[in-house]
Design a protein around this motif. Structure first.
Motif, PDB file in Angstrom:
ATOM      1  N   ASP A 140     -13.418  72.886  78.405  1.00 56.24           N
ATOM      2  CA  ASP A 140     -14.594  72.212  77.854  1.00 56.24           C
ATOM      3  C   ASP A 140     -15.033  71.168  78.875  1.00 56.24           C
ATOM      4  N   VAL A 141     -16.246  71.328  79.419  1.00 53.05           N
ATOM      5  CA  VAL A 141     -16.757  70.388  80.415  1.00 53.05           C
ATOM      6  C   VAL A 141     -17.973  69.614  79.888  1.00 53.05           C
ATOM      7  N   ALA A 142     -18.099  69.530  78.573  1.00 54.79           N
ATOM      8  CA  ALA A 142     -19.244  68.858  77.961  1.00 54.79           C
ATOM      9  C   ALA A 142     -19.344  67.392  78.382  1.00 54.79           C
ATOM     10  N   SER A 143     -18.224  66.736  78.552  1.00 63.68           N
ATOM     11  CA  SER A 143     -18.250  65.312  78.901  1.00 63.68           C
ATOM     12  C   SER A 143     -17.868  65.054  80.356  1.00 63.68           C
TER      13      SER A 143
ATOM     14  N   ASP B 112     -21.722  73.881  79.020  1.00 60.72           N
ATOM     15  CA  ASP B 112     -20.595  73.010  78.698  1.00 60.72           C
ATOM     16  C   ASP B 112     -19.267  73.752  78.678  1.00 60.72           C
TER      17      ASP B 112
ATOM     18  N   LYS C 211     -21.605  76.543  73.864  1.00 59.92           N
ATOM     19  CA  LYS C 211     -20.992  75.334  73.340  1.00 59.92           C
ATOM     20  C   LYS C 211     -19.480  75.555  73.302  1.00 59.92           C
ATOM     21  N   PRO C 212     -18.703  74.509  73.501  1.00 64.22           N
ATOM     22  CA  PRO C 212     -17.255  74.663  73.387  1.00 64.22           C
ATOM     23  C   PRO C 212     -16.833  75.258  72.050  1.00 64.22           C
TER      24      PRO C 212
ATOM     25  N   GLU D 189     -16.519  76.116  81.000  1.00 64.74           N
ATOM     26  CA  GLU D 189     -16.107  76.537  82.338  1.00 64.74           C
ATOM     27  C   GLU D 189     -14.949  77.527  82.232  1.00 64.74           C
TER      28      GLU D 189
ATOM     29  N   LYS E 126     -23.762  78.890  79.604  1.00 63.20           N
ATOM     30  CA  LYS E 126     -24.582  78.137  78.654  1.00 63.20           C
ATOM     31  C   LYS E 126     -24.120  78.470  77.235  1.00 63.20           C
TER      32      LYS E 126
END
Length: 83
Positions: free
Chosen positions: A45-48, A56, A32-33, A58, A30
């Motif tokens: 970055d897995v936000a999208s 977001d 932010k990138p 991994e 948990k």
């Protein structure tokens, strides 16, 4: 807390989730990138991107030495939630 597709670690809310993928562990945090410095190994970055679990960010871990480098980010996620 075990779930169908992942394991979550929770304080007041989930801070990390793990998925076992073959010989690797996918660790979602948990964060932010923007919390992750450029050039950090084994990071994505897995936000999208849709995924089960928390956060977001991994990390793919396939050895104990790779896990050692991820520990600081696990602590960062823990501290951001207010642990």
């Amino acid at each position: 807390m075990p779930k169908k597709f992942y394991v979550a670690y929770k304080i007041s809310q989930n801070i990390a989730c793990m998925e076992v993928k073959g010989k690797n562990i996918k660790l979602f945090l948990k964060l932010k990138p923007s919390d992750i410095p450029d050039g950090t190994p084994n990071y994505r970055d897995v936000a999208s991107i849709g995924h089960y679990g928390t956060g977001d960010v991994e990390f793919t871990v396939s050895s104990e030495s790779e896990f050692e480098s991820v520990k600081e980010f696990i602590a960062m996620a823990y501290n951001k939630v207010g642990g």
